[in-house]
Design a protein around this motif. Structure first.
Motif, PDB file in Angstrom:
ATOM      1  N   PRO A 248       0.820  -1.209   0.000  1.00  0.00           N
ATOM      2  CA  PRO A 248       0.000   0.000   0.000  1.00  0.00           C
ATOM      3  C   PRO A 248       0.854   1.259   0.000  1.00  0.00           C
ATOM      4  O   PRO A 248       2.015   1.245   0.414  1.00  0.00           O
ATOM      5  N   ALA A 249       0.279   2.342  -0.498  1.00  0.00           N
ATOM      6  CA  ALA A 249       0.990   3.619  -0.528  1.00  0.00           C
ATOM      7  C   ALA A 249       1.368   4.053   0.881  1.00  0.00           C
ATOM      8  O   ALA A 249       0.564   3.960   1.809  1.00  0.00           O
ATOM      9  N   HIS A 250       2.612   4.503   1.066  1.00  0.00           N
ATOM     10  CA  HIS A 250       3.073   4.926   2.381  1.00  0.00           C
ATOM     11  C   HIS A 250       4.336   5.770   2.226  1.00  0.00           C
ATOM     12  O   HIS A 250       4.911   5.858   1.145  1.00  0.00           O
ATOM     13  N   ILE A 251       4.751   6.397   3.298  1.00  0.00           N
ATOM     14  CA  ILE A 251       5.980   7.171   3.332  1.00  0.00           C
ATOM     15  C   ILE A 251       6.890   6.576   4.391  1.00  0.00           C
ATOM     16  O   ILE A 251       6.511   6.459   5.559  1.00  0.00           O
ATOM     17  N   ASP A 252       8.083   6.153   3.988  1.00  0.00           N
ATOM     18  CA  ASP A 252       9.020   5.546   4.925  1.00  0.00           C
ATOM     19  C   ASP A 252       9.752   6.602   5.743  1.00  0.00           C
ATOM     20  O   ASP A 252       9.993   7.722   5.278  1.00  0.00           O
ATOM     21  N   THR A 253      10.117   6.239   6.967  1.00  0.00           N
ATOM     22  CA  THR A 253      10.915   7.111   7.816  1.00  0.00           C
ATOM     23  C   THR A 253      12.383   7.007   7.411  1.00  0.00           C
ATOM     24  O   THR A 253      12.941   5.919   7.382  1.00  0.00           O
ATOM     25  N   HIS A 254      12.981   8.138   7.073  1.00  0.00           N
ATOM     26  CA  HIS A 254      14.390   8.131   6.657  1.00  0.00           C
ATOM     27  C   HIS A 254      15.307   8.744   7.711  1.00  0.00           C
ATOM     28  O   HIS A 254      16.521   8.573   7.663  1.00  0.00           O
ATOM     29  N   SER A 255      14.735   9.466   8.673  1.00  0.00           N
ATOM     30  CA  SER A 255      15.549  10.208   9.645  1.00  0.00           C
ATOM     31  C   SER A 255      16.348   9.284  10.557  1.00  0.00           C
ATOM     32  O   SER A 255      17.320   9.720  11.182  1.00  0.00           O
ATOM     33  N   ALA A 256      15.948   8.006  10.645  1.00  0.00           N
ATOM     34  CA  ALA A 256      16.672   7.068  11.515  1.00  0.00           C
ATOM     35  C   ALA A 256      17.971   6.584  10.873  1.00  0.00           C
ATOM     36  O   ALA A 256      18.781   5.944  11.530  1.00  0.00           O
ATOM     37  N   PHE A 257      18.169   6.916   9.605  1.00  0.00           N
ATOM     38  CA  PHE A 257      19.320   6.394   8.874  1.00  0.00           C
ATOM     39  C   PHE A 257      20.161   7.521   8.293  1.00  0.00           C
ATOM     40  O   PHE A 257      19.688   8.644   8.105  1.00  0.00           O
ATOM     41  N   GLU A 258      21.411   7.181   7.983  1.00  0.00           N
ATOM     42  CA  GLU A 258      22.267   8.130   7.296  1.00  0.00           C
ATOM     43  C   GLU A 258      21.965   8.105   5.806  1.00  0.00           C
ATOM     44  O   GLU A 258      21.196   7.269   5.319  1.00  0.00           O
TER      45      GLU A 258
END
Length: 271
Positions: A248-258
């Protein structure tokens, strides 16, 4: 007192199946402009039964040939559906009775002894020639939209033999964490650091005992040497989806990674 409606007579599972079947019909009409019909025909539209789902022509033939002589099977590259043409309407009706909405077992790769479940949704369609429409689908690029800045797509980046090694190295037998157990729609496994879904973050102070498998090192080195990553990754999340399940359409969290995130699709195409 008013008579109960047809909808109220359906069980919960029957209502769920009817809803999914309706979405299937709408998808067919929107994508190809093909209308389904309520009365039986020799030709069937088979949702989730396409090459884009990892389903093979051989599997479709063996499944449907149990119900009668199959005249033709039309499949388009990277599409999650196919069309099956029977010699008789009676065979088509038997296939709908036995296959529509039922969970089926499917092994997408004979060298990897993993059995998946897939559900086909069938609909009767007019007995017109679909070849031109399907050829049009085949000529279209698998991803037509321009990519966002910073995103690079690399088709067939790994060879088939290496892909099989990567799939075999995943150890699904170990005990999953609480956050992994909470995902009902898919199986997930972490290496290096666990991604905590409730907090949308990782705990850098508590690395996992399982580090990224050694079989992944050649891939990571290749990505670094070709300039796609600045250094080897130290965290890996594996998501397992069933054929036809979709994401399903979603937005992943990127702030936890470099900076530098790689997504590799194994066992199926990405679009």
């Amino acid at each position: 007192m008013a008579a109960p409606s047809e909808r109220s007579k359906l069980s919960k599972s029957e209502r769920k199946l009817a809803k999914k079947a309706a979405r299937t019909r709408h998808s067919l009409e929107n994508q190809l402009g093909i209308q389904t019909q309520s009365h039986p025909s020799k030709r069937l539209y088979v949702a989730n039964g396409g090459l884009g789902n990892g389903i093979t022509r051989e599997y479709v033939f063996e499944l449907f040939a149990k119900h009668g002589h199959v005249d033709s099977i039309e499949m388009a590259r990277d599409k999650p559906y196919c069309f099956v043409q029977f010699e008789s309407v009676e065979s088509s009706m038997l296939a709908v009775r036995d296959i529509h909405g039922k969970k089926l077992e499917f092994q997408c790769n004979s060298s990897i002894k993993t059995v998946y479940t897939v559900t086909f949704y069938l609909a009767y369609v007019s007995e017109v020639n679909m070849v031109k429409k399907l050829e049009f689908c085949e000529k279209k690029p698998s991803c037509e939209c321009p990519l966002p800045p910073g995103l690079v797509m690399l088709p067939d980046y790994v060879e088939r033999q290496y892909e099989e090694k990567l799939l075999k190295c995943i150890n699904w037998t170990c005990v999953e964490s609480d956050s992994e157990k909470s995902l009902k729609n898919r199986r997930v496994k972490h290496y290096g650091y666990e991604f905590i879904y409730g907090a949308n973050d990782i705990d850098k102070d508590h690395p996992l005992d399982e580090v990224i498998p050694d079989v992944c090192v050649p891939l990571l080195d290749s990505l670094v040497n070709n300039g796609y990553l600045s250094q080897r990754s130290d965290q890996l999340t594996i998501n397992q989806y069933q054929p036809g399940q979709g994401i399903p359409a979603h937005i992943d969290t990127h702030s936890a990674f470099e900076d530098g995130i790689v997504s590799l699709s194994l066992g199926s195409s990405v679009c």
